[in-house]
Design an enzyme around this catalytic site. Structure first.
Site, mmCIF file in Angstrom:
data_model
loop_
_atom_site.group_PDB
_atom_site.id
_atom_site.type_symbol
_atom_site.label_atom_id
_atom_site.label_comp_id
_atom_site.label_asym_id
_atom_site.label_seq_id
_atom_site.Cartn_x
_atom_site.Cartn_y
_atom_site.Cartn_z
ATOM 1 N N ASP B 151 38.843 42.141 40.446
ATOM 2 C CA ASP B 151 40.116 41.795 41.069
ATOM 3 C C ASP B 151 41.036 43.005 41.003
ATOM 4 O O ASP B 151 41.189 43.620 39.940
ATOM 5 C CB ASP B 151 40.733 40.598 40.334
ATOM 6 C CG ASP B 151 41.816 39.927 41.162
ATOM 7 O OD1 ASP B 151 41.831 40.104 42.392
ATOM 8 O OD2 ASP B 151 42.644 39.224 40.557
ATOM 9 N N HIS B 158 54.114 42.916 44.755
ATOM 10 C CA HIS B 158 53.697 42.082 43.630
ATOM 11 C C HIS B 158 53.789 42.856 42.316
ATOM 12 O O HIS B 158 54.339 42.360 41.326
ATOM 13 C CB HIS B 158 52.266 41.569 43.855
ATOM 14 C CG HIS B 158 51.679 40.881 42.666
ATOM 15 N ND1 HIS B 158 52.137 39.661 42.213
ATOM 16 C CD2 HIS B 158 50.675 41.234 41.824
ATOM 17 C CE1 HIS B 158 51.436 39.283 41.148
ATOM 18 N NE2 HIS B 158 50.543 40.231 40.886
ATOM 19 N N ARG B 167 58.268 43.809 32.153
ATOM 20 C CA ARG B 167 58.441 45.090 31.487
ATOM 21 C C ARG B 167 59.863 45.581 31.749
ATOM 22 O O ARG B 167 60.810 45.054 31.167
ATOM 23 C CB ARG B 167 57.335 46.071 31.913
ATOM 24 C CG ARG B 167 55.961 45.695 31.299
ATOM 25 C CD ARG B 167 54.830 46.618 31.737
ATOM 26 N NE ARG B 167 54.524 46.477 33.155
ATOM 27 C CZ ARG B 167 53.623 45.618 33.650
ATOM 28 N NH1 ARG B 167 52.920 44.849 32.860
ATOM 29 N NH2 ARG B 167 53.403 45.529 34.954
ATOM 30 N N GLU B 224 47.442 32.679 42.837
ATOM 31 C CA GLU B 224 47.627 34.024 43.364
ATOM 32 C C GLU B 224 46.960 34.043 44.735
ATOM 33 O O GLU B 224 45.748 33.840 44.852
ATOM 34 C CB GLU B 224 47.046 35.101 42.431
ATOM 35 C CG GLU B 224 47.871 35.233 41.156
ATOM 36 C CD GLU B 224 47.619 36.528 40.371
ATOM 37 O OE1 GLU B 224 46.597 37.199 40.605
ATOM 38 O OE2 GLU B 224 48.473 36.850 39.510
ATOM 39 N N GLU B 226 45.315 35.645 47.560
ATOM 40 C CA GLU B 226 44.586 36.892 47.742
ATOM 41 C C GLU B 226 43.564 36.727 48.873
ATOM 42 O O GLU B 226 43.253 35.620 49.282
ATOM 43 C CB GLU B 226 43.805 37.275 46.463
ATOM 44 C CG GLU B 226 44.679 37.390 45.223
ATOM 45 C CD GLU B 226 43.968 38.051 44.039
ATOM 46 O OE1 GLU B 226 42.890 38.656 44.237
ATOM 47 O OE2 GLU B 226 44.496 37.955 42.920
ATOM 48 N N ASP B 258 43.350 33.176 43.018
ATOM 49 C CA ASP B 258 43.100 33.607 41.641
ATOM 50 C C ASP B 258 44.041 32.814 40.716
ATOM 51 O O ASP B 258 45.049 33.321 40.244
ATOM 52 C CB ASP B 258 43.370 35.116 41.569
ATOM 53 C CG ASP B 258 43.209 35.667 40.172
ATOM 54 O OD1 ASP B 258 42.394 35.132 39.411
ATOM 55 O OD2 ASP B 258 43.914 36.644 39.853
ATOM 56 N N ARG B 262 50.089 31.478 33.459
ATOM 57 C CA ARG B 262 51.026 32.571 33.140
ATOM 58 C C ARG B 262 51.395 32.643 31.669
ATOM 59 O O ARG B 262 51.616 33.735 31.121
ATOM 60 C CB ARG B 262 52.316 32.416 33.949
ATOM 61 C CG ARG B 262 52.121 32.488 35.442
ATOM 62 C CD ARG B 262 51.525 33.809 35.866
ATOM 63 N NE ARG B 262 51.290 33.813 37.310
ATOM 64 C CZ ARG B 262 50.565 34.733 37.924
ATOM 65 N NH1 ARG B 262 49.975 35.708 37.243
ATOM 66 N NH2 ARG B 262 50.402 34.690 39.223
ATOM 67 N N GLN B 265 48.465 34.026 29.829
ATOM 68 C CA GLN B 265 48.358 35.438 30.218
ATOM 69 C C GLN B 265 49.354 36.325 29.475
ATOM 70 O O GLN B 265 48.995 37.389 28.966
ATOM 71 C CB GLN B 265 48.589 35.558 31.738
ATOM 72 C CG GLN B 265 48.377 36.965 32.301
ATOM 73 C CD GLN B 265 48.555 37.011 33.824
ATOM 74 O OE1 GLN B 265 48.782 35.984 34.467
ATOM 75 N NE2 GLN B 265 48.439 38.205 34.395
ATOM 76 N N TYR B 269 47.421 39.231 27.197
ATOM 77 C CA TYR B 269 46.956 40.320 28.068
ATOM 78 C C TYR B 269 47.071 41.729 27.492
ATOM 79 O O TYR B 269 46.439 42.660 28.009
ATOM 80 C CB TYR B 269 47.611 40.240 29.452
ATOM 81 C CG TYR B 269 48.909 40.998 29.608
ATOM 82 C CD1 TYR B 269 50.096 40.487 29.114
ATOM 83 C CD2 TYR B 269 48.938 42.237 30.249
ATOM 84 C CE1 TYR B 269 51.282 41.185 29.261
ATOM 85 C CE2 TYR B 269 50.125 42.946 30.395
ATOM 86 C CZ TYR B 269 51.288 42.416 29.898
ATOM 87 O OH TYR B 269 52.453 43.106 30.033
ATOM 88 N N LYS B 278 42.753 33.651 33.391
ATOM 89 C CA LYS B 278 42.202 33.743 34.746
ATOM 90 C C LYS B 278 40.778 33.189 34.809
ATOM 91 O O LYS B 278 40.308 32.826 35.879
ATOM 92 C CB LYS B 278 42.128 35.222 35.174
ATOM 93 C CG LYS B 278 43.450 35.976 35.101
ATOM 94 C CD LYS B 278 44.170 35.936 36.406
ATOM 95 C CE LYS B 278 45.288 36.966 36.454
ATOM 96 N NZ LYS B 278 45.933 36.967 37.782
ATOM 97 N N THR B 282 38.451 30.475 39.927
ATOM 98 C CA THR B 282 38.893 31.262 41.076
ATOM 99 C C THR B 282 38.291 30.568 42.285
ATOM 100 O O THR B 282 37.086 30.318 42.303
ATOM 101 C CB THR B 282 38.360 32.707 40.995
ATOM 102 O OG1 THR B 282 38.807 33.286 39.770
ATOM 103 C CG2 THR B 282 38.835 33.555 42.168
ATOM 104 N N GLU B 389 56.511 34.802 41.047
ATOM 105 C CA GLU B 389 57.479 35.652 41.742
ATOM 106 C C GLU B 389 58.502 34.839 42.524
ATOM 107 O O GLU B 389 59.704 35.084 42.427
ATOM 108 C CB GLU B 389 56.741 36.595 42.700
ATOM 109 C CG GLU B 389 55.848 37.594 42.007
ATOM 110 C CD GLU B 389 54.853 38.207 42.995
ATOM 111 O OE1 GLU B 389 55.212 39.166 43.679
ATOM 112 O OE2 GLU B 389 53.712 37.702 43.079
#
Lengths: 442, 442
Positions: B151, B158, B167, B224, B226, B258, B262, B265, B269, B278, B282, B389
Site C-alpha cells: 500500500d 492526504h 505531527r 480509506e 483507494e 483500506d 485509527r 493505528q 504505528y 489495517k 481490505t 480527514e
C-alpha cells in the site's frame, strides 16, 4: 491421535540412530531432531520432502511408497489425494496442511524407523540406497510457499539499542513497546533459502552533507539475526487465536536473516515503517525444526513488567533455549570470524504472544506464513544481532580474524547464522543460514 | 502480436454492443470497458473467468470451449495446458500469466464478438443462453490470488492532512515524502472481495485519560478510498522494473477500501508502521479494469517539485482521470449519503513511479500482486478519502441525509466506493466496492 509416551520416546536423550553421524553430540541433526525440508539431487531432480538426520536426508516420498510411513486420519476425497502425494510436493505446505497429528505421527514413525535397534530400513540395503541421500549431494530448496511474512521486534535489548541510536537515549524504548509485540508486514516474495546469493540493493540515501537524497548502492548493509516460525494451522478471518492455543498453530522454526539496508531504512521508514530497506531479500535456513523437537528446551521467558493485557497472558514456559551465532567471512579469507553469540531465550515477547497479537484484530493466518522474531540481541556488544548495534552504526568497526575490519557488510562477505539447542549428549540444531553479498547492480 | 488499430477500435466511443444495457452512457460496463473477474452462479457453482458487459457476464470458459476465443502464442507443453484451462480457474492468475499479448488479444476478440453488428454469438440463442449470465444472478469472487499486497501513500493532500493532525501542521509533509512514493507492505491474507462483511476489530487503544492502553473494540473505524493495481507480469529478484517500462507490467485496476482502525493505528504505528490497525480487512472491487480500457483517460500527472531522482522519471501522461465517490448508508436507512467525491488524477505519484520505486532495490513482484494507491484525497473537506480527514479526527461529524451524524463508522454502516471514467457517450467504470460493518467479537 499419537500417544504422549510415543512423543516422549522421540525426545529421550539416550536414543541413538543406526545412522552413526547423527550420534555425535554436536551434530545438529540428531535423531531427537528430525527437521523437515525440501530437497532434490542430481539423480532425481524432482523436489520432494526430506528429513535431515546426521549427514543424510531421508526421502519421505520413498518411505511412503515403500509402505513404511502412514499418514493418520481418514478423510474426504480431496484430502486423501493430498495425503497420498504430500511428500512428492515442492513445498511442505500440503504436508503441513494435514495437521498437527500428521506431523507428530510422521516424526514418531521416523524416530522409530531410524533408531539403532530397528532393522526395517537399517538392514534393507536396496531401500536404503534410494531412501537416503547424502546432504552433501543434495540441493536444498525453500521449504514452504510463504503466503505472508511478518516480522516482529521483540528483543528488548535490540529495541533499546536502536531507540538510543536513532531517537532518544533517555527514552529509547517507546511506550507501546512494553505493551505489545510490535510487528510489521514484510515482503514474502523475496524470502530465499540459505545459500542464495544476495545482491546489495540500490536505493535513496540521504547523506548528512546534502540537502537532497542521492541514488546509489547501499553503504550500510547489515544482517538481522532472527529466528522465524512457520504457521502449521491458520485461523479464519475474524477469529483470533488465543495466546494459550497459539503454539498448537506453529509447525516449527527456522533461522532467519532479515538483511537490512540501514541508510535506505533511516531515510524511508517514517511514518510507515521499513520497505525497500528490507524487501530486497530475507534468508531462511532450509530445515524446519518442529516445536515437538524443541519441547525439552523450553525455559521461562523474561519477566514482563508491566503485566501484559489479558489477551497476551499465558502460563508456563514459552521461551526456548536456542544458542545462536553469526560468523562473517570475507571473500578472500579462509577463516570466518564469529561476530555475535546470543540466545533466543532473551526475547521479551514469546512466539505465542506474537501470534495472539497478530490475530487479535481478526487478521487471518495461513499454512506456511512466516513470522520473524525480530533481531535477537543480548545485553553485550558481542551478543548483538546486527552490525548496526555491535559497531554502533559503524563507529566502532569489528576486528576480523582475517580480512580487516567491518563497520557494515562488504561485497563478497559471507554471513552465516547457526543455532542449536544443546541436550545431554545430543543437539537439536538448525543447520546454517548462509548468504554471500554480490555487488550492487550498476 | 495485436495490431494497434485493433486495440484502437475497441476504444472507439461510437462502438455499441448488441447487449443493449451496455450502451447506456452511464453504465459502468460499456463495450469499451470489458473488465475481467471471477464468478459463479446457482446453475454452475464452479468459479470461472468472466467479463462484465452491461448487466451481463460473458463466461469465457464457454466461449473458449465453443471455439470463439483464441489465446495467442504457441509454447511449451505446460503453458499450453495452462492456456487450455485458463478460463476454468478460480482466480485470474493463470490467464494473467499468459502475458499482455494474451490479455489484449482476448479483449479485442471479445469487443469484436460483442459489437452490435457481429452476429456470431448475437444470433446463436443456444450458445448465448450458456455464455451469458446475468450479473444479478451471479456471485463474484476475489479475482486474483494475491501473493503480495503493498500500500502506498501517494496523495499529497492526504499525507498533508494526516501530518497536520498527528505531527506538526507547520511541517506536515515529511522530507522523504516528496522524494519517493512512500509505501509499506500490507497483509494479503485479509484482502476480501466487495460484499464481504467486515468485522470491527478489537485491539489496544490508548485513551488520553489513562496511563496504560485498554483492550477493546475499535472506536475510530474508518475507510480509506483507494484504487489498486494488479501486477500482470512480475520481475525477477535483483532485476528492477524501469519507470518507463512499469505500465507494461500492470494488468489492470480495482477500487480498494483500506479499512483502518485509527485508534489502534495511532498507538501501534511508531516506529514500524501500521499493522493490526489495517490487517483485519481490505476490500477490493471484483472487476479488474484493464490498463488498455483506461488508455483514453490518461491525463498529465501533477507537477512534481523537486524533480524526482532519475529512476522515478517518465515522459508523457501517467495519471488517469477516474472520478471516485464514497457513500455511507446506516443499517436502518434506505438512503445512502455521499460522503466524498474526488478523482484519482490528483495523485502526486503515479502507478509507474510506485512500481519502479518498489522494485529499485531488486525486490521481486509476482503475477497478482496488489498495489494500493494510498488514500485519495482532494483539496477540500468533501473530497477527502477518509473520515479521519473529512471529520478532522471525529471533531466535525458529517451530517447524513438519513441516520444522524458520523465522526467514524458505526456498526451496521454500509460503505460503498464507486469509480468511473466518463467518455463521450460511454463509461469505463469499476462497479462497486462495498462492505458492511459487523459488531466486534465479544
Amino acid at each position: 491421535m499419537n500417544a504422549l509416551s510415543d512423543l516422549q520416546a522421540t525426545l529421550d536423550p539416550s536414543r541413538k540412530s543406526w545412522i552413526e553421524s547423527a550420534n555425535d553430540s554436536t551434530h545438529d541433526f540428531s535423531i531427537q531432531n528430525l527437521p523437515f525440508g525440501i530437497f532434490s539431487d542430481k539423480t532425481n531432480t524432482a523436489r520432494r520432502v526430506g528429513v535431515a538426520i546426521g549427514d543424510e536426508i531421508v526421502d519421505l516420498s520413498v518411505l511412503k511408497s515403500a509402505g513404511l510411513l502412514k499418514l493418520p486420519g481418514a478423510s474426504a476425497g480431496q484430502l486423501i489425494a493430498m495425503k497420498d502425494r504430500a511428500f512428492e510436493q515442492d513445498t511442505l505446505n500440503d504436508f503441513i496442511s494435514l495437521g498437527r497429528d500428521a506431523w507428530r505421527s510422521v516424526r514418531i514413525q521416523l524416530s522409530d524407523l531410524l533408531k539403532r535397534d530397528t532393522a526395517t530400513l537399517r538392514d534393507n540395503a536396496d531401500l536404503r540406497s534410494t531412501a537416503l541421500v547424502r546432504q552433501a549431494d543434495a540441493q536444498l530448496h525453500l521449504p514452504v510457499q510463504i503466503p505472508g511474512y511478518t516480522d516482529f521486534y521483540s528483543s528488548k535489548e535490540h529495541a533499546t539499542n536502536v531507540g538510543s541510536m536513532f531517537r532518544d537515549p533517555k527514552n529509547a524504548l517507546l511506550p507501546n513497546w512494553s505493551e505489545m509485540p510490535i510487528g510489521y508486514n514484510g515482503r514474502a516474495s523475496s524470502v530465499v533459502v540459505s545459500g542464495t546469493p544476495v545482491r546489495r540493493p540500490n536505493g535513496q540515501l540521504k547523506l548528512p552533507d546534502q540537502e537532497r537524497p542521492v541514488f546509489g548502492a547501499c553503504r550500510k548493509l547489515d544482517i538481522e539475526l532472527e529466528t522465524g516460525f512457520v504457521i502449521g494451522s491458520g485461523n479464519i478471518l475474524g477469529e483470533p487465536i488465543a495466546c494459550a492455543d497459539a503454539e498448537a498453530h506453529i509447525f516449527g522454526m527456522v533461522l532467519l536473516n532479515d538483511w537490512s539496508a540501514r541508510d535506505i531504512q533511516q531515510w524511508e521508514y517514517v511514518p510507515l515503517g521499513p520497505f525497500n530497506s528490507k524487501g530486497f531479500a530475507t534468508t531462511i535456513s532450509p530445515w524446519i525444526v518442529t516445536l515437538d523437537a524443541l519441547e525439552p528446551f523450553r525455559v521461562e521467558q523474561p519477566t514482563q513488567a508491566p503485566q501484559p493485557l489479558a489477551y497476551l497472558r499465558h502460563d508456563g514456559k514459552h521461551a526456548f533455549d536456542i544458542s545462536l551465532e553469526v560468523t562473517l567471512r570475507p571473500q578472500t579469507a579462509r577463516q570466518a570470524t564469529t561476530i555475535s553469540r546470543t540466545n533466543f531465550k532473551h526475547m521479551y515477547w514469546t512466539m505465542a504472544q506474537q501470534l495472539a497479537h497478530h490475530t487479535v484484530s481478526g487478521c487471518n493466518t495461513r499454512v506456511g506464513d512466516l513470522m520473524g522474531s525480530g533481531t535477537i540481541s543480548g545485553p553485550t556488544a558481542d551478543s548483538c544481532g546486527s552490525l548496526l548495534e555491535s559497531t554502533w552504526n559503524g563507529k566502532n568497526p569489528l576486528e576480523l580474524k582475517e580480512g580487516g575490519t567491518r563497520g557494515f557488510i562488504e561485497d563478497g562477505d559471507e554471513l552465516t547464522l547457526t543455532g542449536w539447542c544443546q541436550g545431554d549428549g545430543y543437539r537439536v540444531g538448525f543447520g546454517t543460514c548462509v548468504g554471500e553479498i554480490l555487488p550492487a547492480q550498476k
